[in-house]
Design an enzyme around this catalytic site. Structure first.
Site, mmCIF file in Angstrom:
data_model
loop_
_atom_site.group_PDB
_atom_site.id
_atom_site.type_symbol
_atom_site.label_atom_id
_atom_site.label_comp_id
_atom_site.label_asym_id
_atom_site.label_seq_id
_atom_site.Cartn_x
_atom_site.Cartn_y
_atom_site.Cartn_z
ATOM 1 N N LYS A 157 0.446 -1.673 0.259
ATOM 2 C CA LYS A 157 0.135 0.016 -0.027
ATOM 3 C C LYS A 157 0.748 1.374 0.251
ATOM 4 O O LYS A 157 0.511 1.928 0.154
ATOM 5 C CB LYS A 157 -0.774 0.046 1.193
ATOM 6 C CG LYS A 157 -2.403 -1.249 0.820
ATOM 7 C CD LYS A 157 -2.885 -0.820 2.290
ATOM 8 C CE LYS A 157 -3.898 -2.328 2.252
ATOM 9 N NZ LYS A 157 -5.392 -1.866 3.314
ATOM 10 N N ASP B 252 -9.638 2.516 2.927
ATOM 11 C CA ASP B 252 -9.678 1.096 4.023
ATOM 12 C C ASP B 252 -10.757 1.788 5.247
ATOM 13 O O ASP B 252 -11.503 1.746 6.136
ATOM 14 C CB ASP B 252 -8.676 1.104 4.155
ATOM 15 C CG ASP B 252 -7.982 -0.018 4.303
ATOM 16 O OD1 ASP B 252 -8.158 -0.432 3.234
ATOM 17 O OD2 ASP B 252 -6.325 0.171 3.603
#
Ligand code: ATR
Length: 277
Positions: free
Chosen positions: A71, A108
């Site tokens: 990420k 997220d």
């Protein structure tokens, strides 16, 4: 069925990736909404993230979800970033644009807050929240959590200096505080969120059970479709009013990515239900 050339291709990339539920989730969304797309899981070699992404882009993929451990690298590869991805320092959703650019977003945090608030009915506003951990996963959810105006968000981490740094970095978004695990003695919280990686070793952060009062809700950002996660088990054994794992967060972050790519909001509740079943 759409002609093959009209099917848009997506994937989740990570390492390892074999157990990812994302293909099942996105293919359910596609079936539900009638969107013509394919979605698969692709393992990229450690050290091979950027070339792997360029290859998918050259092969005509429309977008990619990114998971552990890529990420941070994904963020660095992007030509443009959403404000929340910038703040998170991490990207989980890449959109390949027609001019060859890559746009990055991070869903997220939205996944967590949608699951907590919309699916589980957990109030954040004016509540005392304890967030365990201070790694990438926690950084990614701080901004959306603080946007819901908790009375205070306390970050506690095994390595306290990392919690202090995060509390400082996000102090402009709300009332943040950092504590060491030992300093939690004598403090109570309305919601305890586990954002540590301890569950990977079936361990639980070394916090006192006294952080819970009778109405405290516990939430693990990790999930396990086959049983309770270590943290959910710990919380239930110690009398948490309610304890949930992060399956709903996983489905909600996927739903938010799907919406970015396709402009259609899928029904996440039915997918959460079928995964649990
Ligand atoms: P992630 O991307 O999952 O957040 P990370 O950035 O490596 O991964 O962060 C892992 C987090 O889990 C850290 O907060 C780590 O604590 P330290 O900063 O002290 O290393 C925490 N963690 C991992 N194993 C743990 C354990 N057994 N008990 C408590 N915390 C743990």
């Amino acid at each position: 069925m759409a002609p093959a050339e009209q099917v848009a291709h997506y994937a989740v990339v990570g390492n390892p990736i074999t157990h990812s539920l994302s293909p099942q989730i996105h293919n359910s969304f596609a079936a539900q909404t009638g969107e013509a797309l394919s979605y698969r899981a692709i393992e990229l070699p450690l050290g091979g993230f950027a070339p792997g992404i360029r290859d998918l882009q050259n092969r005509g993929f429309a977008g990619v979800n990114v998971t552990v451990p890529f990420k941070g690298e994904a963020r660095n590869l992007c030509d443009s970033l959403s404000a929340r991805a910038e703040r998170a320092g991490a990207v989980n959703t890449l959109s390949f644009e027609t001019d060859g650019g890559i746009a990055g977003d991070n869903t997220d945090g939205l996944g967590l807050t949608r699951d907590l608030r919309d699916n589980l009915g957990i109030e954040i506003k004016q509540r005392e929240i304890l967030l365990l951990g201070a790694g990438g996963a926690v950084r990614g959810v701080l901004d959306p959590l603080l946007a819901l105006s908790p009375a205070r968000l306390t970050i506690a981490n095994r390595t306290p200096a990392k919690a202090s740094q995060l509390a400082r970095d996000f102090a402009d978004c709300g009332n943040t505080e950092a504590l060491a695990f030992e300093a939690l003695d004598g403090r109570e919280f309305d919601l305890v969120i586990n954002g540590t990686a301890a569950g990977l070793e079936h361990a639980v952060p070394a916090i006192p059970a006294s952080v819970m009062h009778q109405q405290t809700v516990c939430y693990d950002m990790m999930y396990n479709v086959e049983g309770a996660t270590a943290f959910v088990g710990w919380a239930r054994d110690r009398g948490a009013a309610r304890a949930f794992d992060g399956l709903g967060m996983l489905v909600e972050q996927a739903a938010a990515a799907f919406e970015i790519w396709r402009g259609v909001k899928p029904d996440s509740a039915t997918v959460i239900q079928s995964l649990r079943a």
